[in-house]
Design a protein around this motif. Structure first.
Motif, PDB file in Angstrom:
ATOM      1  N   TYR A  88      28.325  29.221  62.403  1.00  9.83           N
ATOM      2  CA  TYR A  88      29.644  29.768  62.100  1.00  9.83           C
ATOM      3  C   TYR A  88      30.719  28.819  62.611  1.00  9.83           C
ATOM      4  O   TYR A  88      30.504  28.089  63.579  1.00  9.83           O
ATOM      5  N   ALA A  89      31.874  28.838  61.961  1.00  5.61           N
ATOM      6  CA  ALA A  89      32.989  27.989  62.383  1.00  5.61           C
ATOM      7  C   ALA A  89      34.291  28.768  62.258  1.00  5.61           C
ATOM      8  O   ALA A  89      34.514  29.455  61.261  1.00  5.61           O
ATOM      9  N   SER A  90      35.127  28.652  63.266  1.00 10.90           N
ATOM     10  CA  SER A  90      36.456  29.261  63.182  1.00 10.90           C
ATOM     11  C   SER A  90      37.342  28.373  62.309  1.00 10.90           C
ATOM     12  O   SER A  90      36.967  27.250  61.975  1.00 10.90           O
ATOM     13  N   VAL A  91      38.499  28.870  61.954  1.00 15.02           N
ATOM     14  CA  VAL A  91      39.370  28.140  61.017  1.00 15.02           C
ATOM     15  C   VAL A  91      39.767  26.766  61.550  1.00 15.02           C
ATOM     16  O   VAL A  91      39.858  25.808  60.785  1.00 15.02           O
ATOM     17  N   ASP A  92      39.947  26.634  62.865  1.00 11.49           N
ATOM     18  CA  ASP A  92      40.342  25.340  63.415  1.00 11.49           C
ATOM     19  C   ASP A  92      39.153  24.389  63.607  1.00 11.49           C
ATOM     20  O   ASP A  92      39.345  23.201  63.875  1.00 11.49           O
ATOM     21  N   LYS A  93      37.923  24.876  63.433  1.00 13.53           N
ATOM     22  CA  LYS A  93      36.743  24.021  63.583  1.00 13.53           C
ATOM     23  C   LYS A  93      35.939  23.915  62.294  1.00 13.53           C
ATOM     24  O   LYS A  93      34.769  23.535  62.327  1.00 13.53           O
ATOM     25  N   THR A 108      33.091  33.562  53.825  1.00 15.33           N
ATOM     26  CA  THR A 108      34.103  34.199  54.667  1.00 15.33           C
ATOM     27  C   THR A 108      34.187  35.685  54.356  1.00 15.33           C
ATOM     28  O   THR A 108      33.527  36.179  53.446  1.00 15.33           O
ATOM     29  N   ARG A 119      40.772  26.896  54.942  1.00 19.52           N
ATOM     30  CA  ARG A 119      41.876  26.457  55.800  1.00 19.52           C
ATOM     31  C   ARG A 119      43.201  26.995  55.284  1.00 19.52           C
ATOM     32  O   ARG A 119      44.055  27.411  56.069  1.00 19.52           O
ATOM     33  N   SER A 122      43.472  30.555  56.180  1.00 19.20           N
ATOM     34  CA  SER A 122      43.306  30.767  57.629  1.00 19.20           C
ATOM     35  C   SER A 122      42.151  31.708  57.965  1.00 19.20           C
ATOM     36  O   SER A 122      42.313  32.664  58.726  1.00 19.20           O
ATOM     37  N   VAL A 123      40.983  31.421  57.384  1.00 21.47           N
ATOM     38  CA  VAL A 123      39.784  32.204  57.698  1.00 21.47           C
ATOM     39  C   VAL A 123      38.639  31.262  58.025  1.00 21.47           C
ATOM     40  O   VAL A 123      38.533  30.171  57.481  1.00 21.47           O
ATOM     41  N   GLY A 124      37.800  31.689  58.934  1.00 24.20           N
ATOM     42  CA  GLY A 124      36.578  30.974  59.257  1.00 24.20           C
ATOM     43  C   GLY A 124      35.406  31.738  58.695  1.00 24.20           C
ATOM     44  O   GLY A 124      35.576  32.751  58.021  1.00 24.20           O
ATOM     45  N   GLU A 126      30.744  31.555  57.903  1.00 25.43           N
ATOM     46  CA  GLU A 126      29.446  30.893  57.971  1.00 25.43           C
ATOM     47  C   GLU A 126      29.450  29.646  57.093  1.00 25.43           C
ATOM     48  O   GLU A 126      29.807  29.716  55.915  1.00 25.43           O
TER      49      GLU A 126
END
Length: 132
Positions: A88-93, A108, A119, A122-124, A126
């Protein structure tokens, strides 16, 4: 034969079709595979796709795209998040594939989309696969 990881199976079928120099590939259908095929078409990696058949025998027929030199547009496919190890990754990663030349397919809460779309919204989520 029961397939545990349907996304990996789809990517492998496309990879094998490219290796065997086929122009089309048939894949058993599902909503996730249709969403991934739509992303590949929108991003210009495949020429077209269509759902064929009835009931249990439905398949997605994907027409692979070639450039003017006769090479396939897809040069690589890689499954990232697997059933045994989810990534999983957050929006900034969110990952960038080959410095933005490729795409990452992200699942998402707002649906399956590319890393660029995730991006922008603004959602992260899988990280399903990389395509370049």
């Amino acid at each position: 034969m029961a397939v545990t990881d349907v996304i990996s199976d789809m990517l492998t079928r496309i990879r094998n079709a490219i290796g065997a120099k086929h122009s089309t590939v048939d894949i058993p259908t599902s909503k996730v595979k249709l969403a991934i095929a739509q992303i590949l078409k929108d991003e210009g990696y495949i020429a077209d796709f269509a759902e064929k058949g009835e009931g249990v025998e439905k398949v997605i027929s994907i027409v692979l795209k070639m450039d003017s030199k006769g090479k396939y547009v897809i040069t690589g496919l890689k499954r990232i998040s697997k059933p045994g190890l989810r990534i999983y990754a957050s929006v900034d990663k969110l990952p960038r594939v080959i410095n933005g030349l490729g795409i990452a397919i992200i699942s998402t809460s707002k649906g399956i989309m590319t890393d660029k779309q995730a991006r922008a919204q603004s959602v992260g989520g899988e990280v399903l696969a990389y395509v370049w």
